[in-house]
Design an enzyme around this catalytic site. Structure first.
Site, short mmCIF file in Angstrom:
data_model
loop_
_atom_site.label_atom_id
_atom_site.label_comp_id
_atom_site.label_asym_id
_atom_site.label_seq_id
_atom_site.Cartn_x
_atom_site.Cartn_y
_atom_site.Cartn_z
N TRP A 95 -8.99 3.27 2.75
CA TRP A 95 -7.69 3.94 2.95
C TRP A 95 -7.11 4.51 1.66
O TRP A 95 -6.20 5.34 1.70
CB TRP A 95 -6.68 2.94 3.54
CG TRP A 95 -6.28 1.91 2.53
CD1 TRP A 95 -6.90 0.73 2.30
CD2 TRP A 95 -5.22 2.01 1.58
NE1 TRP A 95 -6.30 0.08 1.26
CE2 TRP A 95 -5.26 0.84 0.80
CE3 TRP A 95 -4.24 2.96 1.32
CZ2 TRP A 95 -4.36 0.61 -0.24
CZ3 TRP A 95 -3.35 2.73 0.27
CH2 TRP A 95 -3.42 1.56 -0.48
N THR B 73 -8.38 4.47 16.85
CA THR B 73 -6.97 4.47 16.44
C THR B 73 -6.73 5.45 15.29
O THR B 73 -7.57 5.65 14.42
CB THR B 73 -6.53 3.06 16.04
OG1 THR B 73 -7.51 2.48 15.19
CG2 THR B 73 -6.38 2.19 17.28
N CYS C 288 -11.97 -17.09 11.67
CA CYS C 288 -11.16 -17.42 10.49
C CYS C 288 -11.43 -16.51 9.29
O CYS C 288 -10.54 -16.29 8.45
CB CYS C 288 -11.42 -18.87 10.06
SG CYS C 288 -11.53 -20.04 11.43
N ASP D 34 -18.10 0.73 12.46
CA ASP D 34 -16.73 0.79 11.94
C ASP D 34 -16.56 1.93 10.93
O ASP D 34 -15.81 1.82 9.96
CB ASP D 34 -16.32 -0.56 11.32
CG ASP D 34 -14.84 -0.64 10.98
OD1 ASP D 34 -14.06 0.18 11.49
OD2 ASP D 34 -14.45 -1.53 10.18
N LYS E 183 -15.41 6.82 5.75
CA LYS E 183 -16.17 5.61 5.43
C LYS E 183 -17.68 5.84 5.39
O LYS E 183 -18.40 5.16 4.67
CB LYS E 183 -15.88 4.54 6.48
CG LYS E 183 -14.62 3.72 6.25
CD LYS E 183 -14.62 2.59 7.28
CE LYS E 183 -13.36 1.74 7.21
NZ LYS E 183 -13.38 0.71 8.29
N ARG F 11 2.25 1.80 4.52
CA ARG F 11 1.95 2.81 3.51
C ARG F 11 3.11 3.76 3.22
O ARG F 11 2.97 4.64 2.38
CB ARG F 11 0.66 3.54 3.87
CG ARG F 11 -0.56 2.64 3.62
CD ARG F 11 -1.88 3.31 3.87
NE ARG F 11 -2.13 3.46 5.28
CZ ARG F 11 -2.60 2.50 6.08
NH1 ARG F 11 -2.90 1.32 5.58
NH2 ARG F 11 -2.78 2.72 7.36
N ALA G 262 -8.18 -1.28 16.45
CA ALA G 262 -9.49 -1.06 17.08
C ALA G 262 -10.46 -2.23 16.87
O ALA G 262 -11.45 -2.33 17.58
CB ALA G 262 -10.12 0.23 16.56
N GLU H 49 0.82 -1.22 0.00
CA GLU H 49 0.00 0.00 0.00
C GLU H 49 0.85 1.27 0.00
O GLU H 49 0.37 2.36 0.26
CB GLU H 49 -0.95 0.00 1.22
CG GLU H 49 -1.93 -1.17 1.20
CD GLU H 49 -2.99 -1.13 2.29
OE1 GLU H 49 -2.90 -0.27 3.19
OE2 GLU H 49 -3.90 -1.98 2.24
#
Ligand code: CA
Length: 715
Positions: A422, A268, A638, A333, A362, A144, A205, A92
């Site tokens: 992001w 965060t 998972c 989120d 977001k 990044r 977070a 990234e």
């Protein structure tokens, strides 16, 4: 040494060239020394010949003043050179280019210095991260990029260290542990350096941490200030820069009970950190709440400052100046960590210029706020949403009640992956357009009935197994794929509307670069790197880089030639957590830096892939109850890395085709005893019993047989 003399010569030629041109006048390297970047040099840079800081300049517009590559000749771009990043995990990074050298990072926080003209390796620094920390990374072990300042390179390491390296050699100068490493903190973001202070935040977070941003002395590594984004559990002073902010505005927005008290509350600061030189302040974006579901996090129902907020603090002391909360009482989120861009817009009295901060977080609104005061100027939806109907006069969302989900799933846009994630946004000041890498990834949110009884690492309070059938036919994955959309939006922040939009056939497309050549560059999920006409969105150039093209592109000039560069790689949050989205089309391959110039004749080597044997390795088994348990345990433990419905994009093993699925003892050895922890697959014995692990195996094999049965049926 020969390499270095050539680099310094190239640097001198560059300085002469720049001194003659109007574009850019970096101080001659021979006078200041290699990589002798300071605040003044970054402030006067124009993201022209060089790319000195993460967003190009302190305003982080990702707009280059170079126009040698332009609308008339961009179709002649070809590969100048490539460099292997030696990873098959997510990449990234936006490259930093200074004095003829490119600094890039790869997965696991490895740093490379390359000759920016040839791609030749000058040095490499590997922080030797214990792979077991990979399980703390919500969104792959990405990085990044670096910051460069006064002859040193700064990198945040995925395990929470901050390192200063000698820019010439890559040797470690100092290193600080910036987090409590017993907790699931990670660092993926690029540091910024301002007035001799290195600024760095962290992530984590999803797994339960308390967020903050810190400033370290660039020379010594001593901590100078820290600003927490969530009060401490007793709402007592921490002895840090944030104390006054919590006393004034923060503490009252939190109750005294709830999971935040033990889990840290989140918030965060994992990506956007910009220096507003006009107001001498740091403006940073704050992430989501931990756990996501506010009902569990803070039953009192407060706004929970400074979650999902844009916050400004004094650059020298870290003292609070102002905040703007994009999503009060975050429940989904909805991070506000996305790109923050500073610009001057004609939004003052009588059209006077006004300095603003812009963000497309977001939650799906594009915000324009006053950079000096944080005052809300405007905010508008840049895509479809069904969680809010708009914003009130103060910029507070007008929520749709059902979005505060209960036990019944609510299918919502945006989902936790956001209307914009992001991937860096860019801004063209000549056209007054922001370019948003936007997307639609819906999610069914439901309250998790097992929040208190199954304390897994990812315990967000939202039920990832909601609506997932114990055996999901491939049609379910196809349906999920059909809900995904992506677009590049040229957003006019004054008119508060798109000027043009390009539709993509998938979500999770790349970061954006804008240039004075009238171009906008963006990579796509399908591995194509594309140049658009900045004014109209017309496609002018389209190149298959044969891997993930999500990173922010960059551009620079050496010896009169303009280069355009992008780091490619397979992975990141979406490749791990949304295998169904990948259509088996883009190859999982080694990450690369791919650098273009006009008339370049290089090639990108094809991936050397061993085909996976896509057959189940054992007969299906398991009772209905076992399969029902399996889907719950798989979804909670998972799916974030191996993919929902057990469909992987290939970054990490697709468990359906794993030979180990036929061997219950070996399977247990990995999941409970950590036999593969050196590869990052740590023991889950803290969260799973032997019966749970066998139920997961039953579920994975059921999914394997469901997939092959559909293929045999001609589907
Ligand atoms: Ca998050």
């Amino acid at each position: 040494m020969a390499v270095w003399s050539r680099i310094l010569l190239a640097g001198s030629a560059l300085a002469l060239l720049a001194a003659c041109g109007p574009k850019d006048t970096p101080p001659p390297p021979e006078e200041k020394g290699f990589a002798a970047v300071d605040t003044a040099r970054i402030e006067t840079a124009s993201a022209g010949a060089e790319w000195l800081t993460y967003g190009g300049t302190y305003d982080e517009q990702r707009h280059s003043s170079l126009d040698a590559v332009n609308k008339d000749n961009v179709d002649q771009l070809g590969v100048a050179w490539t460099f292997d990043l030696a990873t098959n995990r997510g990449v990234e990074v936006t490259p930093i280019v200074v004095d003829g050298v490119m600094f890039v990072t790869s997965a696991w926080s490895v740093v490379y210095a390359l000759d920016a003209k040839t791609g030749e390796l000058l040095w490499e620094h590997d922080p030797d991260v214990d792979r077991a920390v990979g399980v703390n990374a919500c969104c792959d072990v990405v990085n990044r990029g670096v910051a460069v300042y006064d002859g040193k390179i700064y990198v945040g390491v995925i395990d929470g260290r901050l390192q200063a390296l000698d820019a010439k050699t890559g040797d470690l100068v100092w290193e600080k542990v910036t987090v409590d490493q017993s907790k699931p903190y990670t660092i993926t973001g690029a540091p910024r350096v301002v007035n001799g202070k290195v600024l760095i935040g962290n992530g984590g977070a999803e797994l339960g941490v308390r967020g903050y941003i810190s400033a370290y002395d660039a020379e010594t590594g001593d901590k100078i200030w820290r600003f927490y984004t969530v009060p401490n559990p007793q709402k007592q002073p921490d002895g840090e820069a944030s104390d006054a902010a919590f006393e004034q505005v923060g503490n009252a927005t939190w109750g005294d009970e709830g999971a935040w008290v033990t889990d840290g509350g989140g918030g965060t600061v994992w990506d956007s950190i910009v220096y507003d030189e006009v107001n001498d302040q740091i403006i940073f974006g704050v992430g989501n709440g931990s756990p996501w579901n506010r009902t569990f996090r803070d039953p009192s129902g407060g706004d929970n400052l400074f979650l999902s907020s844009i916050v400004a603090v004094d650059a020298d002391t870290g003292e609070y100046k102002w905040h703007f909360q994009t999503t009060p009482g975050d429940n989904w989120d909805y991070t506000a960590t996305q790109t923050i861009i500073l610009a001057d817009l004609p939004l003052g009295p009588d059209g006077a210029s006004r300095r603003v901060a812009m963000q497309a977080p977001k939650n799906g609104f594009f915000y324009v706020i006053d950079a000096a005061t944080g005052e809300f100027i405007s905010g508008d939806a840049f895509g479809p949403m069904n969680w809010a109907t708009g914003l009130d006069e103060n910029g507070r969302p007008i929520e749709i009640a059902a979005a505060r989900y209960g036990k019944e799933p609510y299918q919502q846009l945006p989902g936790p992956l956001g209307a914009h994630n992001w991937h860096p946004m860019a801004y063209n000041p000549d056209l007054a357009l922001a370019y948003i890498p936007a997307q639609e990834i819906p999610q069914a949110y439901a309250e998790d009935p097992l929040f208190f009884s199954k304390d897994t690492a990812w315990n967000t309070g939202a039920d990832f197994a909601a609506g997932v059938p114990p055996i999901a036919p491939p049609e379910v994955a196809k349906f999920l794929r059909s809900t995904l959309k992506g677009r590049l939006i040229a957003w006019d922040p004054v008119a508060r509307a798109p000027r043009w939009t390009v539709e993509h056939d998938n979500a999770w497309n790349g970061g954006v670069l804008s240039t004075a050549g009238g171009l906008v560059f963006q990579g796509k999920l399908n591995g194509h790197f594309v140049a658009y006409d900045a004014a109209t969105g017309d496609v002018l150039w389209d190149y298959n880089v044969k891997s993930g093209a999500g990173a922010g592109p960059g551009t620079y000039m050496i010896d009169g030639e303009q280069y355009v560069t992008i780091a490619t790689g397979w992975g990141s949050a979406f490749a791990l957590a949304a295998g169904f989205a990948y259509d088996d089309k883009v190859p999982s391959t080694v990450g690369k830096v791919v650098t273009f110039k006009l008339g370049g004749t290089g090639e990108i080597a094809d991936a050397d892939l061993t085909p996976i044997d896509r057959t189940p390795k054992a007969e299906p088994f398991g009772t209905d109850a076992q399969l029902a348990e399996g889907v719950v345990d798989f979804s909670r433990n998972c799916a974030v890395c191996h993919g929902p419905l057990a469909v992987s994009s290939g970054v990490l093993p697709d468990l359906r085709w794993s030979a180990i699925s036929a061997d219950p003892e070996a399977w247990k050895g990995i999941v409970l005893e950590g036999h593969y922890s050196a590869n990052g697959m740590v023991s889950f014995a803290e969260y799973l019993s032997e019966d749970d692990v066998e139920a997961i195996r039953a579920y994975v094999l059921a999914q394997a047989h469901a997939a092959t049965a559909a293929e045999d049926g001609g589907e």
